[in-house]
Design a protein around this motif. Sequence first.
Motif, PDB file in Angstrom:
ATOM      1  N   LYS A  69       2.532  14.013  -9.727  1.00  0.00           N
ATOM      2  CA  LYS A  69       3.476  15.118  -9.857  1.00  0.00           C
ATOM      3  C   LYS A  69       3.917  15.280 -11.308  1.00  0.00           C
ATOM      4  O   LYS A  69       3.971  16.400 -11.831  1.00  0.00           O
ATOM      5  CB  LYS A  69       4.685  14.863  -8.947  1.00  0.00           C
ATOM      6  CG  LYS A  69       5.621  16.034  -8.830  1.00  0.00           C
ATOM      7  CD  LYS A  69       6.633  15.847  -7.717  1.00  0.00           C
ATOM      8  CE  LYS A  69       7.716  14.912  -8.141  1.00  0.00           C
ATOM      9  NZ  LYS A  69       8.864  14.880  -7.210  1.00  0.00           N
ATOM     10  N   GLU A  70       4.182  14.164 -11.976  1.00  0.00           N
ATOM     11  CA  GLU A  70       4.588  14.200 -13.381  1.00  0.00           C
ATOM     12  C   GLU A  70       3.466  14.740 -14.273  1.00  0.00           C
ATOM     13  O   GLU A  70       3.710  15.545 -15.171  1.00  0.00           O
ATOM     14  CB  GLU A  70       4.975  12.789 -13.822  1.00  0.00           C
ATOM     15  CG  GLU A  70       5.519  12.691 -15.219  1.00  0.00           C
ATOM     16  CD  GLU A  70       5.899  11.266 -15.571  1.00  0.00           C
ATOM     17  OE1 GLU A  70       5.627  10.880 -16.722  1.00  0.00           O
ATOM     18  OE2 GLU A  70       6.441  10.558 -14.711  1.00  0.00           O
ATOM     19  N   VAL A  71       2.243  14.330 -14.007  1.00  0.00           N
ATOM     20  CA  VAL A  71       1.095  14.808 -14.789  1.00  0.00           C
ATOM     21  C   VAL A  71       0.901  16.308 -14.577  1.00  0.00           C
ATOM     22  O   VAL A  71       0.640  17.050 -15.532  1.00  0.00           O
ATOM     23  CB  VAL A  71      -0.174  14.014 -14.421  1.00  0.00           C
ATOM     24  CG1 VAL A  71      -1.421  14.678 -14.964  1.00  0.00           C
ATOM     25  CG2 VAL A  71      -0.069  12.587 -14.937  1.00  0.00           C
ATOM     26  N   LEU A  97       0.830  -1.212   0.000  1.00  0.00           N
ATOM     27  CA  LEU A  97       0.000   0.000   0.000  1.00  0.00           C
ATOM     28  C   LEU A  97       0.862   1.259   0.000  1.00  0.00           C
ATOM     29  O   LEU A  97       0.572   2.224  -0.721  1.00  0.00           O
ATOM     30  CB  LEU A  97      -0.938  -0.001   1.200  1.00  0.00           C
ATOM     31  CG  LEU A  97      -2.107  -0.977   1.121  1.00  0.00           C
ATOM     32  CD1 LEU A  97      -2.871  -0.984   2.442  1.00  0.00           C
ATOM     33  CD2 LEU A  97      -3.024  -0.631  -0.025  1.00  0.00           C
ATOM     34  N   LEU A  98       1.916   1.246   0.789  1.00  0.00           N
ATOM     35  CA  LEU A  98       2.809   2.400   0.853  1.00  0.00           C
ATOM     36  C   LEU A  98       3.505   2.612  -0.489  1.00  0.00           C
ATOM     37  O   LEU A  98       3.597   3.743  -0.976  1.00  0.00           O
ATOM     38  CB  LEU A  98       3.838   2.199   1.964  1.00  0.00           C
ATOM     39  CG  LEU A  98       4.756   3.373   2.265  1.00  0.00           C
ATOM     40  CD1 LEU A  98       3.934   4.547   2.778  1.00  0.00           C
ATOM     41  CD2 LEU A  98       5.794   2.974   3.293  1.00  0.00           C
ATOM     42  N   SER A  99       3.958   1.542  -1.104  1.00  0.00           N
ATOM     43  CA  SER A  99       4.615   1.635  -2.408  1.00  0.00           C
ATOM     44  C   SER A  99       3.646   2.161  -3.469  1.00  0.00           C
ATOM     45  O   SER A  99       4.002   3.016  -4.287  1.00  0.00           O
ATOM     46  CB  SER A  99       5.151   0.262  -2.810  1.00  0.00           C
ATOM     47  OG  SER A  99       5.668   0.294  -4.104  1.00  0.00           O
ATOM     48  N   SER A 100       2.422   1.668  -3.459  1.00  0.00           N
ATOM     49  CA  SER A 100       1.416   2.130  -4.426  1.00  0.00           C
ATOM     50  C   SER A 100       1.101   3.609  -4.234  1.00  0.00           C
ATOM     51  O   SER A 100       0.962   4.362  -5.205  1.00  0.00           O
ATOM     52  CB  SER A 100       0.139   1.313  -4.286  1.00  0.00           C
ATOM     53  OG  SER A 100       0.383  -0.037  -4.602  1.00  0.00           O
ATOM     54  N   ALA A 101       0.999   4.024  -2.995  1.00  0.00           N
ATOM     55  CA  ALA A 101       0.716   5.431  -2.712  1.00  0.00           C
ATOM     56  C   ALA A 101       1.852   6.324  -3.229  1.00  0.00           C
ATOM     57  O   ALA A 101       1.605   7.387  -3.803  1.00  0.00           O
ATOM     58  CB  ALA A 101       0.506   5.640  -1.218  1.00  0.00           C
ATOM     59  N   TYR A 102       3.083   5.879  -3.037  1.00  0.00           N
ATOM     60  CA  TYR A 102       4.222   6.673  -3.517  1.00  0.00           C
ATOM     61  C   TYR A 102       4.229   6.749  -5.046  1.00  0.00           C
ATOM     62  O   TYR A 102       4.482   7.808  -5.613  1.00  0.00           O
ATOM     63  CB  TYR A 102       5.538   6.075  -3.004  1.00  0.00           C
ATOM     64  CG  TYR A 102       6.744   6.842  -3.459  1.00  0.00           C
ATOM     65  CD1 TYR A 102       7.049   8.087  -2.907  1.00  0.00           C
ATOM     66  CD2 TYR A 102       7.574   6.350  -4.459  1.00  0.00           C
ATOM     67  CE1 TYR A 102       8.148   8.811  -3.337  1.00  0.00           C
ATOM     68  CE2 TYR A 102       8.675   7.060  -4.896  1.00  0.00           C
ATOM     69  CZ  TYR A 102       8.957   8.289  -4.330  1.00  0.00           C
ATOM     70  OH  TYR A 102      10.029   9.005  -4.764  1.00  0.00           O
ATOM     71  N   GLN A 103       3.951   5.641  -5.706  1.00  0.00           N
ATOM     72  CA  GLN A 103       3.911   5.643  -7.166  1.00  0.00           C
ATOM     73  C   GLN A 103       2.811   6.567  -7.681  1.00  0.00           C
ATOM     74  O   GLN A 103       3.004   7.288  -8.667  1.00  0.00           O
ATOM     75  CB  GLN A 103       3.713   4.229  -7.694  1.00  0.00           C
ATOM     76  CG  GLN A 103       4.931   3.349  -7.537  1.00  0.00           C
ATOM     77  CD  GLN A 103       4.677   1.918  -7.970  1.00  0.00           C
ATOM     78  OE1 GLN A 103       3.541   1.539  -8.227  1.00  0.00           O
ATOM     79  NE2 GLN A 103       5.732   1.125  -8.040  1.00  0.00           N
TER      80      GLN A 103
END
Length: 106
Positions: free
Chosen positions: A47-49, A35-41
């Motif tokens: 941010k990129e968008v 969940l933490l990894s998905s949230a960071y991605q």
Amino acid sequence: MTKMNPTIKESRPKTRKRRFRPLSALVVLFAFFVLLSSAYQLYELRKEVNQSVAQLNQEKENLLQQQKLLEEEILRLNTPSYIEQLAREQLGLVRKGEIRIAPKME
């Protein structure tokens, strides 16, 4: 003293001891990590968008400004006085009765 009836049991709350289960702790820890990894991605993607949107908005503003300048030039090019001015400057045309004087080339 009173004797207890063997068919009637004394009601006391049942307490279960919880045992530590390392496998379930690992599953919970793994789920938390996913969940933490998905949230960071998702955060990085957002941010990129946002950067892309800002860049495209800037490009849109530049194109709108360029369009405005081109529309103004179209209006100028459609006036007879500007056409005459361009013909005189670029093509060296003169009116009837005028004499064109060219500078001497060395």
